[in-house]
Scaffold this active site. Structure first.
Site, PDB file in Angstrom:
ATOM      1  N   GLU A   1      -0.499   4.809  -0.390  1.00 43.77           N
ATOM      2  CA  GLU A   1      -1.354   5.985  -0.572  1.00 43.77           C
ATOM      3  C   GLU A   1      -0.527   7.262  -0.439  1.00 43.77           C
ATOM      4  O   GLU A   1       0.307   7.393   0.458  1.00 43.77           O
ATOM      5  CB  GLU A   1      -2.482   5.990   0.465  1.00 43.77           C
ATOM      6  CG  GLU A   1      -3.536   4.945   0.185  1.00 43.77           C
ATOM      7  CD  GLU A   1      -4.690   5.028   1.165  1.00 43.77           C
ATOM      8  OE1 GLU A   1      -4.581   5.758   2.168  1.00 43.77           O
ATOM      9  OE2 GLU A   1      -5.705   4.359   0.923  1.00 43.77           O
TER      10      GLU A   1
ATOM     11  N   LYS B   1      -2.746  -0.147 -25.289  1.00 39.97           N
ATOM     12  CA  LYS B   1      -2.958   0.235 -26.687  1.00 39.97           C
ATOM     13  C   LYS B   1      -1.606   0.414 -27.407  1.00 39.97           C
ATOM     14  O   LYS B   1      -0.734  -0.433 -27.280  1.00 39.97           O
ATOM     15  CB  LYS B   1      -3.825   1.488 -26.773  1.00 39.97           C
ATOM     16  CG  LYS B   1      -5.216   1.326 -26.133  1.00 39.97           C
ATOM     17  CD  LYS B   1      -6.086   2.525 -26.405  1.00 39.97           C
ATOM     18  CE  LYS B   1      -7.479   2.379 -25.843  1.00 39.97           C
ATOM     19  NZ  LYS B   1      -7.553   2.592 -24.382  1.00 39.97           N
TER      20      LYS B   1
ATOM     21  N   ASP C   1      -7.215  13.691 -25.065  1.00 43.25           N
ATOM     22  CA  ASP C   1      -7.184  12.282 -24.684  1.00 43.25           C
ATOM     23  C   ASP C   1      -6.514  11.512 -25.820  1.00 43.25           C
ATOM     24  O   ASP C   1      -7.094  11.336 -26.892  1.00 43.25           O
ATOM     25  CB  ASP C   1      -8.614  11.791 -24.454  1.00 43.25           C
ATOM     26  CG  ASP C   1      -8.682  10.328 -24.030  1.00 43.25           C
ATOM     27  OD1 ASP C   1      -7.691   9.593 -24.226  1.00 43.25           O
ATOM     28  OD2 ASP C   1      -9.744   9.905 -23.528  1.00 43.25           O
TER      29      ASP C   1
ATOM     30  N   TYR D   1       0.855  -1.185   0.000  1.00 44.07           N
ATOM     31  CA  TYR D   1       0.000   0.000   0.000  1.00 44.07           C
ATOM     32  C   TYR D   1       0.889   1.232   0.000  1.00 44.07           C
ATOM     33  O   TYR D   1       1.862   1.308   0.747  1.00 44.07           O
ATOM     34  CB  TYR D   1      -0.896   0.030   1.244  1.00 44.07           C
ATOM     35  CG  TYR D   1      -2.341  -0.232   0.940  1.00 44.07           C
ATOM     36  CD1 TYR D   1      -3.065   0.644   0.139  1.00 44.07           C
ATOM     37  CD2 TYR D   1      -2.989  -1.352   1.452  1.00 44.07           C
ATOM     38  CE1 TYR D   1      -4.400   0.414  -0.147  1.00 44.07           C
ATOM     39  CE2 TYR D   1      -4.325  -1.594   1.171  1.00 44.07           C
ATOM     40  CZ  TYR D   1      -5.026  -0.704   0.368  1.00 44.07           C
ATOM     41  OH  TYR D   1      -6.346  -0.940   0.083  1.00 44.07           O
TER      42      TYR D   1
ATOM     43  N   THR E   1      -4.190   6.104 -21.858  1.00 41.15           N
ATOM     44  CA  THR E   1      -4.003   4.785 -21.274  1.00 41.15           C
ATOM     45  C   THR E   1      -2.546   4.401 -21.496  1.00 41.15           C
ATOM     46  O   THR E   1      -1.831   5.034 -22.279  1.00 41.15           O
ATOM     47  CB  THR E   1      -4.919   3.739 -21.935  1.00 41.15           C
ATOM     48  OG1 THR E   1      -4.725   3.797 -23.358  1.00 41.15           O
ATOM     49  CG2 THR E   1      -6.373   3.999 -21.597  1.00 41.15           C
TER      50      THR E   1
ATOM     51  N   ARG F   1      -2.434  -2.425 -18.550  1.00 38.83           N
ATOM     52  CA  ARG F   1      -3.696  -1.689 -18.583  1.00 38.83           C
ATOM     53  C   ARG F   1      -3.703  -0.682 -17.439  1.00 38.83           C
ATOM     54  O   ARG F   1      -3.603  -1.047 -16.272  1.00 38.83           O
ATOM     55  CB  ARG F   1      -4.875  -2.653 -18.457  1.00 38.83           C
ATOM     56  CG  ARG F   1      -4.919  -3.700 -19.571  1.00 38.83           C
ATOM     57  CD  ARG F   1      -6.194  -4.509 -19.534  1.00 38.83           C
ATOM     58  NE  ARG F   1      -7.330  -3.676 -19.887  1.00 38.83           N
ATOM     59  CZ  ARG F   1      -7.717  -3.420 -21.139  1.00 38.83           C
ATOM     60  NH1 ARG F   1      -7.021  -3.916 -22.162  1.00 38.83           N
ATOM     61  NH2 ARG F   1      -8.775  -2.682 -21.384  1.00 38.83           N
TER      62      ARG F   1
END
Length: 413
Positions: free
Chosen positions: A55, A228, A199, A53, A225, A234
């Protein structure tokens, strides 16, 4: 591949993964938004950082023990800056839609007006479709393409911008085959003091290789992203000017996400290192060459390509004159071992889940090593499949030919 422990612990899932690997190896993937991550990227996805973790951000975490998570995230950020030349980058978004959400939340409030490309003409769900959070939270004014050219109507865009005075203009698309004029978008945005979001999820890899102009010099925000054409795991990413850095970081965490997926960020860093190589850039240039050859071959076979061709990695094929829907063509091509997706064409009279067209892209085939000669075969195979839609024997013959092609160009050697 990487499955010795899965075989011991969960043979059922191992069998599913083995079947999926066989599907990827033996069928031709022409889905424009898909690609093949390298073994190195996939190893990073399964690395020990999946246990951590973290954060917050490097040197400002809410948990202890993040010193190596910090190093991984800094590597990803520094490499992305080299690739795109952006002033600030946040690599934590879990997806492209999440990256867009972070941008909206950073400078807009619910009810603000966004000018964005209509989904049915090539836009994306997260650009304001009513089914998406973006369409539910904001006042969306869609722009379209010209009926004659099927290219973005910049004059209409300017007119709409002056009329509606949007707080933000969104450019970028998921099914648009022509070069996007980011400079013109910026000029139009400046007329009404609107923010500009680009985008580039589909064309990010092409931008890295100078195979498509970059929006970074023009846009206030750039999202993408990391899969692609960029060929990573991903995930998503936000780029922006330094003046928006704090707002973007706060919007991503704690605004819309909790802990970042540190294993995915490690995989992004690996993919970015691969994208800095000459081989990657050559592949992106070849992706565009392959798309042009495939488009030309389909045209020679009597198909109409939306806008008359392609400048990037994808194309839309209008099936109206062949009396077959996009949904049926997708199923027919699947029988022939060719994986693609149904897609609406501009001003389509069919519903989205039926569609009058199919979308075809060359990133995955190019990653396998295929070039122009193979694209001629692929174009002819698509043509033969659609023209023999009711002939299972003919489709099986094509499937075997496609399988032979795929075996000559394995995904994972």
């Amino acid at each position: 591949m990487f499955m010795s422990d899965i075989l011991k612990v969960d043979p059922e899932m191992a069998a599913v993964l083995e079947r999926e690997l066989n599907r990827q190896e033996t069928r031709l993937d022409l889905i424009a938004s898909e690609n093949y991550a390298s073994k190195a990227v996939m190893e990073a996805m399964g690395c020990v950082l999946t246990n951590k973790y973290a954060e917050g951000y490097p040197k400002s975490r809410y948990y202890g023990g993040c010193e190596y998570a910090d190093e991984a995230e800094v590597l990803a950020i520094e490499r992305a800056k080299k690739l795109f030349g952006a002033e600030h980058i946040n690599v934590q978004p879990h997806s492209g839609s999440g990256a867009n959400m972070a941008v909206y939340f950073s400078v807009l409030k619910p009810g603000d007006t966004i000018l964005s490309m209509n989904l049915s003409e090539g836009g994306h769900l997260s650009h304001g479709n009513p089914a998406s959070f973006s369409g539910q939270l904001y006042n969306i004014i869609p722009y379209s393409v010209q009926r004659e050219t099927e290219m973005i109507d910049y004059d209409e865009l300017e007119k709409l911008s002056k009329e509606h005075k949007p707080q933000m203009i969104v450019c970028g698309a998921s099914a648009y085959s022509r070069t996007i004029d980011f400079k013109r978008f910026k000029e139009i945005a400046d007329m009404t003091d609107a923010y500009l979001l680009a985008d580039v999820a589909h064309i990010a890899g092409l931008i890295v290789a100078d195979a498509h102009p970059s929006p970074v010099p023009y846009a206030d925000f750039v999202t993408t992203t990391t899969h692609k054409t960029l060929r990573g795991p991903r995930g998503g990413m936000v780029m922006c000017r330094e003046e928006f850095a704090k707002a973007i970081n706060k919007s991503v965490f704690p605004g819309i996400q909790g802990g970042p997926l540190m294993n995915t960020i490690a995989a992004k860093a690996v993919a970015f290192k691969e994208a800095l190589t000459d081989d990657f850039k050559k592949d992106q240039i070849q992706t565009v060459k392959n798309a042009k050859t495939l488009s030309e071959t389909l045209i020679q076979n009597g198909f109409r390509i939306v806008s008359g061709g392609t400048d990037n990695h994808l194309m839309l094929i209008d099936l109206t004159s062949f009396n077959i829907t996009g949904k049926d063509a997708e199923a027919v091509c699947a029988k022939a071992g060719i994986v693609l997706n149904m897609n609406t064409i501009p001003f389509d009279k069919q519903k989205a889940f039926i569609a009058s067209g199919i979308r075809v892209g060359t990133p995955a085939a190019t990653t396998r090593g295929m070039k122009e000669e193979e694209m001629k075969f692929v174009g002819n195979a698509i043509s033969r499949a659609i023209k023999n839609a009711g002939d299972d024997a003919a489709l099986e013959k094509i499937r075997l030919e496609v399988k032979d092609l795929c075996e000559r160009f394995p995904v994972y050697k």
